[in-house]
Design a protein around this motif. Structure first.
Motif, PDB file in Angstrom:
ATOM      1  N   LEU A 195      43.320  52.558 -22.753  1.00  0.00           N
ATOM      2  CA  LEU A 195      43.925  53.426 -23.761  1.00  0.00           C
ATOM      3  C   LEU A 195      44.284  54.786 -23.188  1.00  0.00           C
ATOM      4  CD1 LEU A 195      41.328  55.358 -24.543  1.00  0.00           C
ATOM      5  CD2 LEU A 195      40.730  53.456 -26.012  1.00  0.00           C
ATOM      6  N   LEU A 196      45.116  55.473 -23.924  1.00  0.00           N
ATOM      7  CA  LEU A 196      45.510  56.835 -23.578  1.00  0.00           C
ATOM      8  C   LEU A 196      44.857  57.784 -24.560  1.00  0.00           C
ATOM      9  CD1 LEU A 196      49.358  56.377 -22.966  1.00  0.00           C
ATOM     10  CD2 LEU A 196      47.549  56.459 -21.250  1.00  0.00           C
ATOM     11  N   MET A 197      44.251  58.841 -24.056  1.00  0.00           N
ATOM     12  CA  MET A 197      43.631  59.846 -24.903  1.00  0.00           C
ATOM     13  C   MET A 197      44.521  61.095 -24.901  1.00  0.00           C
ATOM     14  SD  MET A 197      41.064  58.093 -25.823  1.00  0.00           S
ATOM     15  CE  MET A 197      40.069  59.261 -26.735  1.00  0.00           C
ATOM     16  N   ILE A 198      44.997  61.456 -26.091  1.00  0.00           N
ATOM     17  CA  ILE A 198      45.916  62.582 -26.241  1.00  0.00           C
ATOM     18  C   ILE A 198      45.171  63.751 -26.885  1.00  0.00           C
ATOM     19  CG2 ILE A 198      48.042  63.373 -27.349  1.00  0.00           C
ATOM     20  CD1 ILE A 198      48.965  60.459 -27.338  1.00  0.00           C
ATOM     21  N   PRO A 199      45.241  64.944 -26.298  1.00  0.00           N
ATOM     22  CA  PRO A 199      44.567  66.117 -26.880  1.00  0.00           C
ATOM     23  C   PRO A 199      44.975  66.316 -28.335  1.00  0.00           C
ATOM     24  CG  PRO A 199      45.430  66.636 -24.703  1.00  0.00           C
ATOM     25  CD  PRO A 199      45.968  65.281 -25.054  1.00  0.00           C
ATOM     26  N   MET A 259      51.712  54.744 -15.710  1.00  0.00           N
ATOM     27  CA  MET A 259      51.554  55.037 -17.127  1.00  0.00           C
ATOM     28  C   MET A 259      52.905  54.978 -17.857  1.00  0.00           C
ATOM     29  SD  MET A 259      50.279  58.506 -19.065  1.00  0.00           S
ATOM     30  CE  MET A 259      48.749  58.667 -18.181  1.00  0.00           C
ATOM     31  N   LYS A 260      53.947  55.503 -17.211  1.00  0.00           N
ATOM     32  CA  LYS A 260      55.250  55.576 -17.867  1.00  0.00           C
ATOM     33  C   LYS A 260      55.769  54.190 -18.232  1.00  0.00           C
ATOM     34  CE  LYS A 260      59.730  57.857 -17.505  1.00  0.00           C
ATOM     35  NZ  LYS A 260      60.625  58.680 -16.672  1.00  0.00           N
ATOM     36  N   GLU A 261      55.560  53.203 -17.337  1.00  0.00           N
ATOM     37  CA  GLU A 261      56.025  51.838 -17.616  1.00  0.00           C
ATOM     38  C   GLU A 261      55.285  51.240 -18.799  1.00  0.00           C
ATOM     39  OE1 GLU A 261      55.761  49.499 -14.100  1.00  0.00           O
ATOM     40  OE2 GLU A 261      57.342  50.592 -13.050  1.00  0.00           O
ATOM     41  N   GLU A 262      53.970  51.468 -18.870  1.00  0.00           N
ATOM     42  CA  GLU A 262      53.178  50.939 -19.988  1.00  0.00           C
ATOM     43  C   GLU A 262      53.564  51.620 -21.298  1.00  0.00           C
ATOM     44  OE1 GLU A 262      48.885  49.532 -18.503  1.00  0.00           O
ATOM     45  OE2 GLU A 262      49.354  51.595 -17.962  1.00  0.00           O
ATOM     46  N   LEU A 263      53.789  52.908 -21.243  1.00  0.00           N
ATOM     47  CA  LEU A 263      54.254  53.612 -22.439  1.00  0.00           C
ATOM     48  C   LEU A 263      55.571  53.039 -22.935  1.00  0.00           C
ATOM     49  CD1 LEU A 263      53.494  57.389 -21.729  1.00  0.00           C
ATOM     50  CD2 LEU A 263      52.767  56.079 -23.731  1.00  0.00           C
ATOM     51  N   GLN A 264      56.478  52.805 -22.009  1.00  0.00           N
ATOM     52  CA  GLN A 264      57.784  52.263 -22.362  1.00  0.00           C
ATOM     53  C   GLN A 264      57.646  50.867 -22.957  1.00  0.00           C
ATOM     54  OE1 GLN A 264      60.714  54.144 -21.901  1.00  0.00           O
ATOM     55  NE2 GLN A 264      61.585  52.571 -23.227  1.00  0.00           N
ATOM     56  N   LYS A 265      56.714  50.089 -22.403  1.00  0.00           N
ATOM     57  CA  LYS A 265      56.518  48.703 -22.846  1.00  0.00           C
ATOM     58  C   LYS A 265      55.991  48.633 -24.277  1.00  0.00           C
ATOM     59  CE  LYS A 265      54.048  44.443 -21.609  1.00  0.00           C
ATOM     60  NZ  LYS A 265      53.096  43.827 -20.641  1.00  0.00           N
ATOM     61  N   TYR A 266      54.988  49.451 -24.600  1.00  0.00           N
ATOM     62  CA  TYR A 266      54.327  49.342 -25.895  1.00  0.00           C
ATOM     63  C   TYR A 266      54.828  50.339 -26.943  1.00  0.00           C
ATOM     64  CZ  TYR A 266      51.081  46.351 -23.370  1.00  0.00           C
ATOM     65  OH  TYR A 266      50.549  45.340 -22.628  1.00  0.00           O
ATOM     66  N   TYR A 267      55.421  51.451 -26.479  1.00  0.00           N
ATOM     67  CA  TYR A 267      55.831  52.478 -27.427  1.00  0.00           C
ATOM     68  C   TYR A 267      57.293  52.888 -27.287  1.00  0.00           C
ATOM     69  CZ  TYR A 267      50.815  52.975 -28.221  1.00  0.00           C
ATOM     70  OH  TYR A 267      49.503  52.722 -28.527  1.00  0.00           O
ATOM     71  N   GLY A 268      57.999  52.283 -26.322  1.00  0.00           N
ATOM     72  CA  GLY A 268      59.397  52.645 -26.105  1.00  0.00           C
ATOM     73  C   GLY A 268      60.284  52.399 -27.308  1.00  0.00           C
ATOM     74  N   LYS A 320      57.812  61.224 -22.464  1.00  0.00           N
ATOM     75  CA  LYS A 320      57.555  62.083 -21.302  1.00  0.00           C
ATOM     76  C   LYS A 320      56.412  63.047 -21.583  1.00  0.00           C
ATOM     77  CE  LYS A 320      59.828  65.222 -18.037  1.00  0.00           C
ATOM     78  NZ  LYS A 320      58.712  66.206 -18.081  1.00  0.00           N
ATOM     79  N   GLU A 321      56.386  63.612 -22.790  1.00  0.00           N
ATOM     80  CA  GLU A 321      55.303  64.529 -23.151  1.00  0.00           C
ATOM     81  C   GLU A 321      53.952  63.800 -23.176  1.00  0.00           C
ATOM     82  OE1 GLU A 321      55.269  67.752 -25.798  1.00  0.00           O
ATOM     83  OE2 GLU A 321      57.414  67.596 -26.293  1.00  0.00           O
ATOM     84  N   ILE A 322      53.952  62.582 -23.718  1.00  0.00           N
ATOM     85  CA  ILE A 322      52.707  61.801 -23.744  1.00  0.00           C
ATOM     86  C   ILE A 322      52.211  61.554 -22.325  1.00  0.00           C
ATOM     87  CG2 ILE A 322      51.686  59.566 -24.327  1.00  0.00           C
ATOM     88  CD1 ILE A 322      53.583  59.462 -26.750  1.00  0.00           C
ATOM     89  N   ALA A 323      53.121  61.139 -21.439  1.00  0.00           N
ATOM     90  CA  ALA A 323      52.760  60.869 -20.051  1.00  0.00           C
ATOM     91  C   ALA A 323      52.209  62.116 -19.357  1.00  0.00           C
ATOM     92  CB  ALA A 323      53.973  60.330 -19.293  1.00  0.00           C
ATOM     93  N   ASP A 324      52.717  63.277 -19.739  1.00  0.00           N
ATOM     94  CA  ASP A 324      52.294  64.529 -19.100  1.00  0.00           C
ATOM     95  C   ASP A 324      50.882  64.954 -19.502  1.00  0.00           C
ATOM     96  OD1 ASP A 324      54.657  64.774 -17.716  1.00  0.00           O
ATOM     97  OD2 ASP A 324      55.593  66.139 -19.165  1.00  0.00           O
TER      98      ASP A 324
END
Length: 210
Positions: free
Chosen positions: A102-106, A1-10, A19-23
């Motif tokens: 997709l990522l679902m964030i509370p 997940m961290k790599e994809e987050l960095q790729k699209y939202y870094g 880091k908070e999103i990944a958690d």
């Protein structure tokens, strides 16, 4: 997940927010044509799209759908943000146009991050701005374009979203998305083919002018 987050939202978010999103985020993979959010449902999570495309639809009193706009990777949906903040039921339907991840964030994190991270605040405001522009374009399309122009724009948008000039779609599916009849769609598609703007094949349409 961290790599994809960095790729699209870094490029948007600082490391601490990533880091908070990944958690807290939950990863979901959804197949094409599956309903992600339905009208009348309560939204408890904010979606961040990692791959694929989602179409946002509005439903009339008879239950017929009308496509408003699409969201793609790196996007979120302003309608879901509004519902989360107002704790109201969804007024739109979100359907996977392609296979999506997709990522679902509370939803409670949305308010926390708005005051904590400037990058998140800017992202949310930009999302509202982008979706508003697309909504206005959708209204203009319905109000000012003839049905043949609406149809051709729909086909071009769909080809661009799918990154493929050949679209696998039935005449009935197009009619449903454009809130018209299959007979009208079939007639207009034949006219567009005569104008050399598209090629018609069985359950597939090739867009010649993008």
């Amino acid at each position: 997940m961290k790599e994809e987050l960095q790729k699209y939202y870094g490029y948007l978010f600082e490391e601490e927010l990533l880091k908070e999103i990944a958690d807290v985020a939950i990863t979901k993979e959804i197949e094409a044509n599956e309903t992600i959010i339905d009208i009348g449902s309560y939204i408890t999570s904010i979606p961040l799209l990692l791959s694929g495309a989602i179409k946002i639809l509005r439903e009339d009193k008879e239950g017929d759908d009308l496509v408003l706009y699409y969201i793609e990777k790196g996007d979120t949906c302003a309608m879901t943000l509004s519902c989360c903040m107002g704790q109201t039921k969804s007024k739109i339907k979100a359907v996977a146009e392609t296979d999506v991840k997709l990522l679902m964030i509370p939803k409670q994190k949305m308010g926390d991050w708005l005051s904590k991270y400037r990058s998140w605040q800017e992202f949310i405001l930009q999302s509202y701005h982008s979706r508003l522009d697309e909504f206005i374009e959708a209204v203009d399309t319905i109000a000012f374009l003839n049905m043949d122009e609406r149809l051709f724009k729909y086909l071009k948008d769909k080809a661009l979203i799918n990154q493929n000039d050949s679209i696998s779609v039935t005449h009935q599916q197009i009619a449903n998305d454009l809130h018209t009849s299959r007979v009208v769609v079939s007639r207009l598609l034949k006219a567009l083919e005569k104008q050399h703007k598209i090629e018609l094949h069985r359950n597939q349409i090739k867009v010649l002018e993008l």
